[in-house]
Design a protein around this motif. Structure first.
Motif, mmCIF file in Angstrom:
data_model
loop_
_atom_site.group_PDB
_atom_site.id
_atom_site.type_symbol
_atom_site.label_atom_id
_atom_site.label_comp_id
_atom_site.label_asym_id
_atom_site.label_seq_id
_atom_site.Cartn_x
_atom_site.Cartn_y
_atom_site.Cartn_z
ATOM 1 N N MET A 1 0.850 -1.178 0.000
ATOM 2 C CA MET A 1 0.000 0.000 0.000
ATOM 3 C C MET A 1 0.895 1.240 0.000
ATOM 4 N N GLU A 2 0.572 2.183 -0.852
ATOM 5 C CA GLU A 2 1.293 3.457 -0.876
ATOM 6 C C GLU A 2 0.858 4.292 0.333
ATOM 7 N N ILE A 3 1.831 4.851 1.029
ATOM 8 C CA ILE A 3 1.545 5.683 2.195
ATOM 9 C C ILE A 3 1.589 7.143 1.763
ATOM 10 N N GLN A 4 0.427 7.783 1.747
ATOM 11 C CA GLN A 4 0.312 9.163 1.299
ATOM 12 C C GLN A 4 0.244 10.145 2.467
ATOM 13 N N TYR A 5 -0.484 9.798 3.526
ATOM 14 C CA TYR A 5 -0.730 10.714 4.631
ATOM 15 C C TYR A 5 0.151 10.465 5.852
ATOM 16 N N LEU A 6 0.539 9.252 6.075
ATOM 17 C CA LEU A 6 1.197 8.904 7.334
ATOM 18 C C LEU A 6 2.671 8.530 7.175
ATOM 19 N N GLN A 7 3.376 9.271 6.336
ATOM 20 C CA GLN A 7 4.808 9.029 6.175
ATOM 21 C C GLN A 7 5.540 9.232 7.501
ATOM 22 N N HIS A 8 5.093 10.192 8.298
ATOM 23 C CA HIS A 8 5.751 10.481 9.576
ATOM 24 C C HIS A 8 5.641 9.277 10.518
ATOM 25 N N LEU A 9 4.500 8.611 10.521
ATOM 26 C CA LEU A 9 4.345 7.406 11.341
ATOM 27 C C LEU A 9 5.197 6.277 10.768
ATOM 28 N N ARG A 10 5.155 6.109 9.463
ATOM 29 C CA ARG A 10 5.973 5.077 8.816
ATOM 30 C C ARG A 10 7.454 5.280 9.129
ATOM 31 N N ASP A 11 7.904 6.539 9.104
ATOM 32 C CA ASP A 11 9.312 6.852 9.311
ATOM 33 C C ASP A 11 9.704 6.899 10.782
ATOM 34 N N ASN A 12 8.742 6.794 11.674
ATOM 35 C CA ASN A 12 8.995 6.806 13.123
ATOM 36 C C ASN A 12 8.263 5.628 13.766
ATOM 37 N N PRO A 13 8.723 4.405 13.484
ATOM 38 C CA PRO A 13 7.980 3.231 13.931
ATOM 39 C C PRO A 13 8.118 2.889 15.409
ATOM 40 N N GLU A 14 9.053 3.532 16.109
ATOM 41 C CA GLU A 14 9.273 3.198 17.514
ATOM 42 C C GLU A 14 9.020 4.396 18.404
ATOM 43 N N ALA A 15 8.551 4.118 19.614
ATOM 44 C CA ALA A 15 8.446 5.174 20.612
ATOM 45 C C ALA A 15 9.860 5.632 20.947
ATOM 46 N N TYR A 16 10.003 6.861 21.315
ATOM 47 C CA TYR A 16 11.325 7.446 21.510
ATOM 48 C C TYR A 16 11.910 7.130 22.878
ATOM 49 N N PRO A 17 13.240 7.144 22.986
ATOM 50 C CA PRO A 17 13.893 6.768 24.250
ATOM 51 C C PRO A 17 13.412 7.571 25.461
ATOM 52 N N ASN A 18 13.049 8.814 25.268
ATOM 53 C CA ASN A 18 12.584 9.613 26.398
ATOM 54 C C ASN A 18 11.091 9.436 26.653
ATOM 55 N N SER A 19 10.459 8.550 25.912
ATOM 56 C CA SER A 19 9.051 8.237 26.109
ATOM 57 C C SER A 19 8.927 7.123 27.134
ATOM 58 N N SER A 43 -18.812 -2.566 3.507
ATOM 59 C CA SER A 43 -17.898 -3.055 2.458
ATOM 60 C C SER A 43 -17.253 -1.948 1.629
ATOM 61 N N LYS A 44 -17.457 -0.690 2.009
ATOM 62 C CA LYS A 44 -16.788 0.417 1.310
ATOM 63 C C LYS A 44 -15.416 0.634 1.948
ATOM 64 N N PRO A 45 -14.449 1.079 1.159
ATOM 65 C CA PRO A 45 -13.125 1.345 1.737
ATOM 66 C C PRO A 45 -13.201 2.443 2.802
ATOM 67 N N PHE A 46 -12.383 2.280 3.831
ATOM 68 C CA PHE A 46 -12.240 3.324 4.840
ATOM 69 C C PHE A 46 -11.567 4.538 4.208
ATOM 70 N N PRO A 47 -11.647 5.689 4.863
ATOM 71 C CA PRO A 47 -10.856 6.833 4.413
ATOM 72 C C PRO A 47 -9.380 6.431 4.295
ATOM 73 N N LYS A 48 -8.697 6.993 3.314
ATOM 74 C CA LYS A 48 -7.328 6.588 3.020
ATOM 75 C C LYS A 48 -6.421 6.650 4.245
ATOM 76 N N VAL A 49 -6.490 7.705 5.024
ATOM 77 C CA VAL A 49 -5.599 7.832 6.180
ATOM 78 C C VAL A 49 -5.891 6.755 7.230
ATOM 79 N N LEU A 50 -7.149 6.363 7.401
ATOM 80 C CA LEU A 50 -7.473 5.288 8.342
ATOM 81 C C LEU A 50 -6.923 3.963 7.834
ATOM 82 N N ARG A 51 -7.049 3.705 6.538
ATOM 83 C CA ARG A 51 -6.457 2.484 5.967
ATOM 84 C C ARG A 51 -4.951 2.466 6.219
ATOM 85 N N GLU A 52 -4.290 3.614 6.032
ATOM 86 C CA GLU A 52 -2.852 3.688 6.270
ATOM 87 C C GLU A 52 -2.525 3.430 7.738
#
Length: 159
Positions: A1-19, A43-52
């Motif tokens: 799946m192409e990630i259009q809206y949530l690149q920041h989540l994709r690029d930050n997959p872990e909680a941070y050390p100070n978390s 049976s309709k697709p969810f909004p794109k950002v929710l699918r992501e």
């Protein structure tokens, strides 16, 4: 799946050390997402950002509390049961994305386009301490997620 809206989540997959949270995101499969779409969006697709969100972190996400449930389906059923218990009705198709302490949920309406607003509410009356139901939490789900990631980076407690 192409990630259009949530690149920041994709690029930050872990909680941070100070978390205080020390885990990373875990996805749902496309088949699991489609099953949820069948059940909760006719049976309709969810909004794109929710699918992501579900594709990247539907099993586990450090920026949302999915509570003690074993699946997204269980979480959706719980929210719907609580709404019925307290005679609340959203009146639109929705999908819960976050739970707090068993008395509050955040959700998106499934009829608001590709990047819907985030809403929330408290199931039972709390003597005016909290808004009832359907208060807007964020203008967009993608913005809400971005903000929570940044707050984690800063070591803030978001829960």
């Amino acid at each position: 799946m192409e990630i259009q809206y949530l690149q920041h989540l994709r690029d930050n997959p872990e909680a941070y050390p100070n978390s205080k949270f020390k885990y990373e995101i875990r996805p749902l499969s496309l088949e699991e997402i489609e099953t949820l779409e069948q059940k909760y969006n006719n049976s309709k697709p969810f909004p794109k950002v929710l699918r992501e969100l579900l594709y990247l972190a539907g099993e586990s996400c450090y920026v949302f509390d999915y509570s003690v449930f074993d699946s997204m389906d269980e979480m959706q059923e719980y929210v719907r049961e609580k709404l019925a218990d307290y005679n609340r009705d959203i009146g639109r198709p929705f999908f819960a994305i976050d739970l707090y302490g068993g008395i509050q949920a955040f959700y998106v309406c499934l009829d608001e386009g590709d990047d819907p607003a985030v809403y929330g509410g408290v199931y039972e009356g709390t003597d005016g301490a909290y808004p009832d139901w359907n208060f807007k939490v964020a203008e967009t789900l993608s913005g809400h997620i971005y903000s929570r990631i940044e707050r984690h980076k800063a070591g803030e407690n978001i829960f």
